[in-house]
Design an enzyme around this catalytic site. Structure first.
Site, short mmCIF file in Angstrom:
data_model
loop_
_atom_site.label_atom_id
_atom_site.label_comp_id
_atom_site.label_asym_id
_atom_site.label_seq_id
_atom_site.Cartn_x
_atom_site.Cartn_y
_atom_site.Cartn_z
N GLY A 1 39.11 34.12 43.57
CA GLY A 1 38.77 35.33 44.29
C GLY A 1 39.44 36.59 43.78
O GLY A 1 39.36 37.63 44.44
N ASP A 2 40.10 36.51 42.63
CA ASP A 2 40.70 37.71 42.03
C ASP A 2 40.78 37.47 40.53
O ASP A 2 40.13 36.56 40.01
CB ASP A 2 42.07 38.00 42.65
CG ASP A 2 42.41 39.50 42.64
OD1 ASP A 2 42.01 40.18 41.69
OD2 ASP A 2 43.08 39.97 43.57
N ASP A 3 41.58 38.27 39.81
CA ASP A 3 41.59 38.20 38.35
C ASP A 3 41.80 36.78 37.85
O ASP A 3 42.68 36.05 38.34
CB ASP A 3 42.69 39.10 37.79
CG ASP A 3 42.51 40.55 38.19
OD1 ASP A 3 41.35 41.01 38.24
OD2 ASP A 3 43.52 41.22 38.44
#
Length: 471
Positions: free
Chosen positions: A252-254
């Site tokens: 859900g992120d980098d």
């Protein structure tokens, strides 16, 4: 006539010298040194010998702690191995030791407790000055190590599951008292191998080596729902000599975020992230495939990434910074990247993120320079590039080459406070980057030496030199 010839020949020789012996070129092999997760430890125990029960219900924190305490007596005798057999092993946080192999069998699953009391609260990192999410302290990671040497976390594709959904809900509901824990954090540690495992549902960043050296992460899978908050895959932070290769990450992120401290705390701690190699990376994310920053105040340099495949993602490559960060990002080389269904291929953001407190210096501007992105293809990409530097702090020597993107936007590039060069870019690059790399701007672009030795550009220089020699 002869003097003109001599001056021209000298120009070519100088150009060749720049190409072959550029002071910022990294020497050595482009490939990562292979880790050896199968290193033989002379002493080995199974977690069951310490009363652990793999039923997914019994809390085994004491069993892990007692096993590692026992194995510490062998640290100076060749090290030890803690074997986790098939089963579901519920546990709170536990600390590793030097010269240890934590080995998970094929069907072994380490489960993070859903009780926050089983994740102790520890001091914030000195390069951040506070918890990343909240002022004050932070929760300790599920698997933690500090001031260690020679640590291996591996197995036969076993699983470490942080069961992070409860933490994500606390974050969304703003009911946290401290910053969420990582799944794995190693701090001030030298000689780390993490390989052949699956990591699931981290409460926060998944794998976080901070103030570490000689780190290898190979053949791991990292998964979290695309809507899970801040579940970065691998975040090298103020660390050097890091190799990440052959990983699949969907979070859900980098997917990868390279960091080095936050504003005045990162500047004061002054430990950069450098000599980082990323190869064979595949993944999807609601954020960036590879990000640098936004916490980069200690500096980031010598990052080489190649053979990258990102799909169904927001951004391919991103550099994030802000006034007040200070620090630098330089000597970055990205090559052979394939994008499918990605909103923005390349994004630089000069105004990103919050600050740890009001003590930061807004005049501390970051230095962003010598960023080369080469050999990129993309299908169904909305924007080729959103490249936004800072007024009074232009991002320098941005070099883009051999880029071919199928773009849906009628305005594929948006560039401001950016200076650099380009070669063979489609769709047509923005005005600040239209000066060509060949023949006048080799020295303005960053290339690792292994790339230079085989590049077509160097061949052109040699051909040019040959023509002078026979003229």
């Amino acid at each position: 006539m002869i003097s003109d010839y001599i001056f021209q020949l000298v120009d070519v020789l100088l150009l060749l010298a720049l190409f072959i012996d550029a002071p910022w070129a990294i020497r050595g092999n482009s490939h990562c040194q292979r880790g050896n997760p199968a290193v033989i430890r002379p002493h080995s125990v199974a977690i069951t010998e310490f009363g652990a029960v793999g039923d997914g219900v019994t809390l085994n924190t004491k069993a892990f702690q007692n096993a590692i305490f026992y194995l510490n007596s062998f640290a100076d005798k060749g090290g030890a191995k803690l074997f986790v057999p098939a089963g579901q092993w519920l546990t709170g946080s536990f600390d590793l030791i030097s010269h240890l192999t934590l080995w998970l069998d094929k069907d072994a699953i380490i489960l993070g407790s859903t009780n926050s009391d089983d994740w102790p609260v520890i001091d914030s990192l000195p390069s951040y000055g506070r918890g990343r999410e909240l002022p004050g302290k932070r929760h300790k990671s599920l698997i933690y190590g500090r001031n260690l040497t020679d640590v291996i976390i591996t197995g036969d594709n076993g699983t470490i599951d942080g069961q992070g959904s409860i933490w994500w809900n606390w974050f969304r509901n703003e009911t946290l008292d401290y910053t969420r824990p990582h799944l794995v954090e190693l701090m001030n540690t030298t000689g780390v191998v993490i390989s052949n495992l699956t990591f699931l549902n981290s409460p926060f960043w998944t794998i976080h080596p901070v103030y570490c050296s000689q780190v290898i992460v190979q053949n791991v899978t990292i998964l979290a729902p695309l809507d899970s908050p801040n579940t970065d895959g691998i975040d090298p932070d103020s660390s050097d000599d890091v190799c990440i290769e052959d990983c699949y990450i969907s979070t859900g992120d980098d997917i990868i975020a390279i960091k080095s401290g936050w504003d005045e705390y990162g500047t004061s701690y002054a430990r950069p992230s450098k000599n980082i190699t990323i190869r064979g990376l595949v993944g999807q994310t609601t954020s960036a495939g590879i990000a640098i920053g936004s916490e980069m105040s200690g500096g980031v340099s010598e990052v080489h990434a190649e053979n990258l495949t990102f799909y169904n993602s927001t951004t391919g490559i991103r550099i994030k910074t802000a006034p007040g960060r200070g620090g630098y990002v330089r000597n970055i080389y990205i090559s052979n990247m394939s994008l499918t269904d990605v909103k923005t291929a390349i994004r630089f953001t000069g105004q990103y993120g919050e600050h740890p407190d009001e003590s930061y210096d807004p005049k501390a501007l970051p230095l962003i320079e010598r960023i080369t992105i080469d050999d990129v293809t993309g299908q169904n990409v909305k924007y080729a590039g959103l490249l936004e530097g800072l007024e009074g702090d232009t991002f320098l020597d941005i070099c883009l080459s051999n880029i071919n993107l199928s773009v849906t936007s009628k305005s594929p590039w948006n560039c401001s406070y950016i200076q650099g060069y380009s070669e063979a870019v489609f769709p047509e690059i923005c005005e600040p980057l239209r000066e060509t790399i060949i023949p006048d701007h080799y020295s303005g672009c960053y290339y690792p030496s292994h790339h230079l030795q085989s590049s077509s550009n160097e061949t052109e220089v040699l051909d040019c030199l040959g023509k002078f020699m026979v003229a």
